[in-house]
Scaffold this motif. Structure first.
Motif, PDB file in Angstrom:
ATOM      1  N   ASP A 121       0.843  -1.197   0.000  1.00  0.00           N
ATOM      2  CA  ASP A 121       0.000   0.000   0.000  1.00  0.00           C
ATOM      3  C   ASP A 121       0.876   1.244   0.000  1.00  0.00           C
ATOM      4  N   PRO A 122       0.522   2.263  -0.796  1.00  0.00           N
ATOM      5  CA  PRO A 122       1.329   3.490  -0.816  1.00  0.00           C
ATOM      6  C   PRO A 122       1.350   4.158   0.558  1.00  0.00           C
ATOM      7  N   ILE A 123       2.537   4.627   0.948  1.00  0.00           N
ATOM      8  CA  ILE A 123       2.690   5.426   2.174  1.00  0.00           C
ATOM      9  C   ILE A 123       2.816   6.884   1.734  1.00  0.00           C
ATOM     10  N   VAL A 124       1.844   7.706   2.076  1.00  0.00           N
ATOM     11  CA  VAL A 124       1.757   9.072   1.562  1.00  0.00           C
ATOM     12  C   VAL A 124       2.218  10.052   2.631  1.00  0.00           C
ATOM     13  N   GLN A 125       3.097  10.980   2.219  1.00  0.00           N
ATOM     14  CA  GLN A 125       3.513  12.043   3.126  1.00  0.00           C
ATOM     15  C   GLN A 125       2.351  13.024   3.336  1.00  0.00           C
ATOM     16  N   PRO A 126       2.276  13.672   4.509  1.00  0.00           N
ATOM     17  CA  PRO A 126       1.183  14.636   4.754  1.00  0.00           C
ATOM     18  C   PRO A 126       1.154  15.725   3.680  1.00  0.00           C
ATOM     19  N   VAL A 127      -0.068  16.059   3.230  1.00  0.00           N
ATOM     20  CA  VAL A 127      -0.268  17.079   2.198  1.00  0.00           C
ATOM     21  C   VAL A 127      -0.954  18.280   2.846  1.00  0.00           C
ATOM     22  N   THR A 128      -0.341  19.457   2.715  1.00  0.00           N
ATOM     23  CA  THR A 128      -0.916  20.680   3.284  1.00  0.00           C
ATOM     24  C   THR A 128      -1.545  21.528   2.193  1.00  0.00           C
ATOM     25  N   SER A 129      -2.282  22.559   2.624  1.00  0.00           N
ATOM     26  CA  SER A 129      -2.960  23.458   1.679  1.00  0.00           C
ATOM     27  C   SER A 129      -1.980  24.317   0.901  1.00  0.00           C
ATOM     28  N   GLN A 130      -0.684  24.301   1.271  1.00  0.00           N
ATOM     29  CA  GLN A 130       0.334  25.081   0.551  1.00  0.00           C
ATOM     30  C   GLN A 130       1.175  24.208  -0.385  1.00  0.00           C
ATOM     31  N   ASP A 131       0.985  22.874  -0.336  1.00  0.00           N
ATOM     32  CA  ASP A 131       1.800  21.960  -1.153  1.00  0.00           C
ATOM     33  C   ASP A 131       1.315  21.926  -2.593  1.00  0.00           C
ATOM     34  N   THR A 132       2.256  21.696  -3.505  1.00  0.00           N
ATOM     35  CA  THR A 132       1.939  21.498  -4.935  1.00  0.00           C
ATOM     36  C   THR A 132       2.376  20.123  -5.400  1.00  0.00           C
ATOM     37  N   GLU A 133       2.718  19.237  -4.455  1.00  0.00           N
ATOM     38  CA  GLU A 133       3.108  17.873  -4.796  1.00  0.00           C
ATOM     39  C   GLU A 133       2.539  16.906  -3.771  1.00  0.00           C
TER      40      GLU A 133
ATOM     41  N   GLN B 186      -3.455   4.336  -5.166  1.00  0.00           N
ATOM     42  CA  GLN B 186      -3.458   2.882  -5.292  1.00  0.00           C
ATOM     43  C   GLN B 186      -2.278   2.462  -6.163  1.00  0.00           C
ATOM     44  N   ALA B 187      -1.615   1.372  -5.791  1.00  0.00           N
ATOM     45  CA  ALA B 187      -0.484   0.840  -6.551  1.00  0.00           C
ATOM     46  C   ALA B 187      -0.925  -0.393  -7.335  1.00  0.00           C
ATOM     47  N   ILE B 188      -0.456  -0.530  -8.612  1.00  0.00           N
ATOM     48  CA  ILE B 188      -0.778  -1.669  -9.478  1.00  0.00           C
ATOM     49  C   ILE B 188       0.522  -2.143 -10.117  1.00  0.00           C
ATOM     50  N   ASP B 189       0.853  -3.451  -9.962  1.00  0.00           N
ATOM     51  CA  ASP B 189       2.086  -3.955 -10.579  1.00  0.00           C
ATOM     52  C   ASP B 189       1.812  -4.426 -11.999  1.00  0.00           C
ATOM     53  N   GLU B 190       2.853  -4.956 -12.645  1.00  0.00           N
ATOM     54  CA  GLU B 190       2.742  -5.333 -14.056  1.00  0.00           C
ATOM     55  C   GLU B 190       1.813  -6.518 -14.271  1.00  0.00           C
ATOM     56  N   TYR B 191       1.487  -7.262 -13.217  1.00  0.00           N
ATOM     57  CA  TYR B 191       0.571  -8.397 -13.336  1.00  0.00           C
ATOM     58  C   TYR B 191      -0.842  -8.005 -12.910  1.00  0.00           C
ATOM     59  N   ASP B 192      -1.091  -6.700 -12.830  1.00  0.00           N
ATOM     60  CA  ASP B 192      -2.412  -6.155 -12.511  1.00  0.00           C
ATOM     61  C   ASP B 192      -2.857  -6.494 -11.088  1.00  0.00           C
ATOM     62  N   ASN B 193      -1.882  -6.760 -10.214  1.00  0.00           N
ATOM     63  CA  ASN B 193      -2.203  -6.917  -8.795  1.00  0.00           C
ATOM     64  C   ASN B 193      -2.344  -5.519  -8.188  1.00  0.00           C
ATOM     65  N   LYS B 194      -3.404  -5.306  -7.426  1.00  0.00           N
ATOM     66  CA  LYS B 194      -3.735  -3.974  -6.931  1.00  0.00           C
ATOM     67  C   LYS B 194      -3.639  -3.925  -5.412  1.00  0.00           C
ATOM     68  N   SER B 195      -3.048  -2.861  -4.918  1.00  0.00           N
ATOM     69  CA  SER B 195      -3.011  -2.653  -3.471  1.00  0.00           C
ATOM     70  C   SER B 195      -4.339  -2.058  -3.001  1.00  0.00           C
ATOM     71  N   GLN B 196      -4.487  -1.903  -1.693  1.00  0.00           N
ATOM     72  CA  GLN B 196      -5.651  -1.210  -1.154  1.00  0.00           C
ATOM     73  C   GLN B 196      -5.548   0.286  -1.464  1.00  0.00           C
ATOM     74  N   GLN B 197      -6.695   0.946  -1.649  1.00  0.00           N
ATOM     75  CA  GLN B 197      -6.684   2.391  -1.850  1.00  0.00           C
ATOM     76  C   GLN B 197      -6.374   3.090  -0.521  1.00  0.00           C
ATOM     77  N   VAL B 198      -5.448   4.040  -0.577  1.00  0.00           N
ATOM     78  CA  VAL B 198      -5.023   4.777   0.615  1.00  0.00           C
ATOM     79  C   VAL B 198      -5.597   6.189   0.533  1.00  0.00           C
ATOM     80  N   LYS B 199      -6.247   6.599   1.602  1.00  0.00           N
ATOM     81  CA  LYS B 199      -6.891   7.917   1.654  1.00  0.00           C
ATOM     82  C   LYS B 199      -5.954   8.931   2.297  1.00  0.00           C
ATOM     83  N   THR B 200      -5.856  10.131   1.700  1.00  0.00           N
ATOM     84  CA  THR B 200      -5.111  11.236   2.306  1.00  0.00           C
ATOM     85  C   THR B 200      -5.949  12.498   2.229  1.00  0.00           C
ATOM     86  N   VAL B 201      -5.913  13.307   3.280  1.00  0.00           N
ATOM     87  CA  VAL B 201      -6.738  14.520   3.390  1.00  0.00           C
ATOM     88  C   VAL B 201      -5.811  15.736   3.513  1.00  0.00           C
TER      89      VAL B 201
END
Length: 672
Positions: A44-56, A104-119
């Motif tokens: 599952d993707p590990i997402v860094q915190p996203v703020t209202s000033q971020d552009t990435e 969500q991450a998908i490998d070359e064999y179309d295996n899918k990770s869980q969707q990760v929510k970030t606010v």
């Protein structure tokens, strides 16, 4: 039987060669290829915190896998690939706090990770509120908000005289700002005797005690009055505290009220006193605070108005009244001067007739309309905006309810307005539904090489577009969606070349074949039938009738109110209603066409094509919606119009006729 062992943890292709020998020493050799594929979902993707000033949006997952970015409605926004260390990033615009993304991450064999929510969290710089100010000794509580931006860390206590209280405002990324409120010290009384007044010629006393005059009392109602006063011009733009002493002349009860106000450039101030008793005489004394309270000249005496039975103010005819308030001079010490009473002109004869029964029963407490009138009159300012908003909403809603775009189809097929898409070679392909010709979004499309290995996967965007740029070779296309199947057709009359499950030979150019799909669970005929049946229900028809009923009821009520009481507000509402009525009945014209059968039932998803009779080239087309409506723009001129498609009973229609367009729009009604 052949028994051998392979390491299934090693993904790849393996060739197993075997030799068989019979009793006569005859031998044969064979080879079997075994494909070992990865069925483990990526991390599952590990997402860094996203703020209202971020552009990435940055994060980490398994190396060399596809990472998909979705919005809160799970619409695909972007796709990227993690590097060899598993790092990935998306470029975005600055977002509002609380915005939701899914990854969500998908490998070359179309295996899918869980969707990760970030606010998205709020990174706005915290700021102090208006409560951070200097307070007078007699003030006992905070005025205004503690934090204009950010959250209050801990509620402070109001400072004691000659003390300061502090607090902090903090945002979601733990940035803080210190705020403070100070309360002035209580002034020490002067024990010395009052000094002898200075001669009038000296200016010092005038500077210490600046002029304040209580000018007049206006806008007298049963429950409120408005005071007009003038202070020294040096106070302009300063927020002063005024002290009003009101004495009920019937009960001799005294009440003190304090109001803050800012004088204008001329030093004029307007103060409003509420919560007065009807038909009551009050003596009013006014003073202002400048280190201490200083009285204003000329006290006033005023009598509030009587209440009436006018619990429908819009239906009562009144006249503008003038309040005459007597000015009061200080009485002599020997004999107190009588206090004059404010005289107010009474209502017109129409009001007199309504109020006559109350005057006869002035002492009675059983007549309920007086209480109703007092309640309505005290709430008139709150009811007026609500009445205006309700009347305007009742006027607008019927028009919104009857517009062609008021209802969305189940399949999200707003086909009205699809036009001027000429057949041309694009740098992308389009995934579309065969019968309705509508683009399909979020369809998973995979590219398969000659060895049957999936080498790339992409998703169609909101316009159904997709594309591949592989190495030269031979490939096939696979749709990974259980709700659709590929139609094996080579040409579509609107989209041109389509993928027909053939092997595609690729050189240096990208793969841009259009893909025609057919739904497996519900056909367009079932969808259209459901929509038509829905619009025939009592609930749907009742909603249309309700909007119309509200419109005409509001129109009728406005006419009656304007006749009985021609106020500016009622006249404006009547003009608005009249303009909308004229527009709906005379000026408004239908801006779309329809296709129906002889029994007046709509014909959905019929293709209309305009063809140039000289070049035989299609110039524009449209597809009807579930109610048989279409919207087709084209240049003025003569065209051949062809209608083609299927009826709900399965019959095929194909008709051609000549049409002339002279206003850039085809909106004729047709019967098939």
């Amino acid at each position: 039987d052949i028994d051998t062992a392979l390491d299934a943890s090693q993904v790849g292709d393996y060739n197993i060669t075997f030799t068989a020998t019979d009793s006569n020493n005859n031998q044969t050799t064979g080879t079997v290829t075994i494909h070992i594929v990865d069925t483990t979902a990526p991390e599952d993707p590990i997402v860094q915190p996203v703020t209202s000033q971020d552009t990435e949006i940055k994060g980490q997952t398994e190396a060399n896998v596809s990472v998909l970015l979705f919005d809160a409605e799970e619409n695909l926004l972007q796709t990227t690939t993690s590097d060899q260390d598993g790092n990935f990033s998306f470029t975005i615009e600055k977002q509002q706090p609380g915005t939701i993304f899914y990854l969500q991450a998908i490998d070359e064999y179309d295996n899918k990770s869980q969707q990760v929510k970030t606010v998205v969290i709020d990174a706005s710089t915290p700021t102090c509120g208006s409560a951070a100010q200097t307070y007078q000794p007699e003030q006992e509580q905070f005025q205004g908000e503690f934090c204009e931006q950010g959250a209050l860390s801990q509620t402070p206590t109001f400072p004691e005289p000659n003390q300061t209280t502090t607090w902090q405002c903090q945002n979601e990324i733990n940035q803080t700002v210190d705020c403070a409120a100070t309360r002035l010290a209580t002034p020490t009384p002067d024990p010395t005797p009052e000094p002898t007044p200075e001669p009038i010629s000296k200016p010092e006393p005038e500077k210490k005690l600046k002029a304040c005059t209580f000018d007049k009392v206006t806008n007298i109602t049963p429950n409120s009055v408005t005071l007009k006063t003038t202070v020294d011009k040096s106070y302009k733009k300063d927020k002063l505290t005024f002290r009003i002493e009101q004495i009920n002349q019937q009960t001799n009860q005294k009440e003190i009220k304090k109001i803050k106000a800012t004088p204008n450039k001329k030093g004029e101030v307007t103060l409003v006193i509420n919560q007065l008793n009807p038909d009551t005489q009050y003596k009013l004394k006014l003073s202002y605070l400048d280190k201490k309270y200083h009285p204003c000249k000329k006290d006033k005496t005023v009598t509030t108005k009587k209440t009436t039975t006018n619990f429908l103010p819009a239906l009562t005819k009144t006249e503008e009244v003038t309040e005459e308030v007597s000015e009061e001079t200080p009485p002599s010490k020997e004999e107190p001067a009588p206090e004059p009473i404010a005289t107010v002109k009474e209502t017109t004869p129409l009001q007199t007739n309504l109020t006559a029964p109350i005057q006869e029963k002035k002492e009675s407490r059983t007549f309920p309309l007086e209480k109703i009138a007092t309640l309505v009159n005290s709430k008139a300012k709150a009811i007026l905006p609500l009445g205006i908003a309700t009347g305007f909403l009742a006027t607008i809603l019927p028009f919104l309810a009857t517009t062609p775009l008021a209802t969305k189809d189940l399949f999200t097929l707003p086909v009205i307005g699809i036009f001027n898409r000429r057949r041309k070679q694009n740098s992308w392909g389009v995934v579309f539904e065969q019968e309705t010709k509508q683009p399909l979004q979020n369809i998973s499309i995979s590219l398969i090489n000659e060895d049957g290995k999936k080498i790339a996967t992409t998703y169609s965007d909101q316009q159904g577009r997709y594309g591949f740029l592989p190495e030269p070779g031979k490939y096939t296309i696979q749709i990974d969606n259980p709700h659709f199947s590929i139609n094996a057709i080579e040409q579509d009359e609107l989209y041109g070349d389509t993928y027909s499950k053939q092997v595609i030979t690729v050189g240096d150019e990208p793969i841009t074949l259009n893909i025609s799909l057919t739904p497996l669970k519900q056909s367009w005929i079932e969808h259209a039938s459901q929509q038509i049946n829905k619009e025939q229900t009592i609930l749907y028809k009742s909603r249309q009738f309700l909007f119309t009923f509200i419109y005409y009821l509001g129109f009728l009520w406005t006419i009656i109110a304007t006749i009985l009481y021609p106020s500016k507000l009622n006249i404006i509402l009547l003009i608005l209603y009249s303009l909308f009525f004229l527009y709906d009945r005379i000026i408004k014209k239908k801006n779309y066409g329809t296709i129906k059968q002889q029994d007046n039932s709509p014909v959905p998803f019929i293709l209309l094509s305009l063809t140039n009779p000289q070049t035989n080239q299609r110039e524009a087309f449209a597809v009807t919606d579930t109610r048989g409506r279409y919207y087709l723009l084209a240049n003025n001129g003569d065209y051949n119009l062809s209608l083609s498609g299927k009826l709900l009973d399965g019959d095929t229609i194909k008709e051609t006729t000549s049409v002339n367009i002279n206003k850039g729009l085809l909106k004729e009604d047709w019967e098939v």
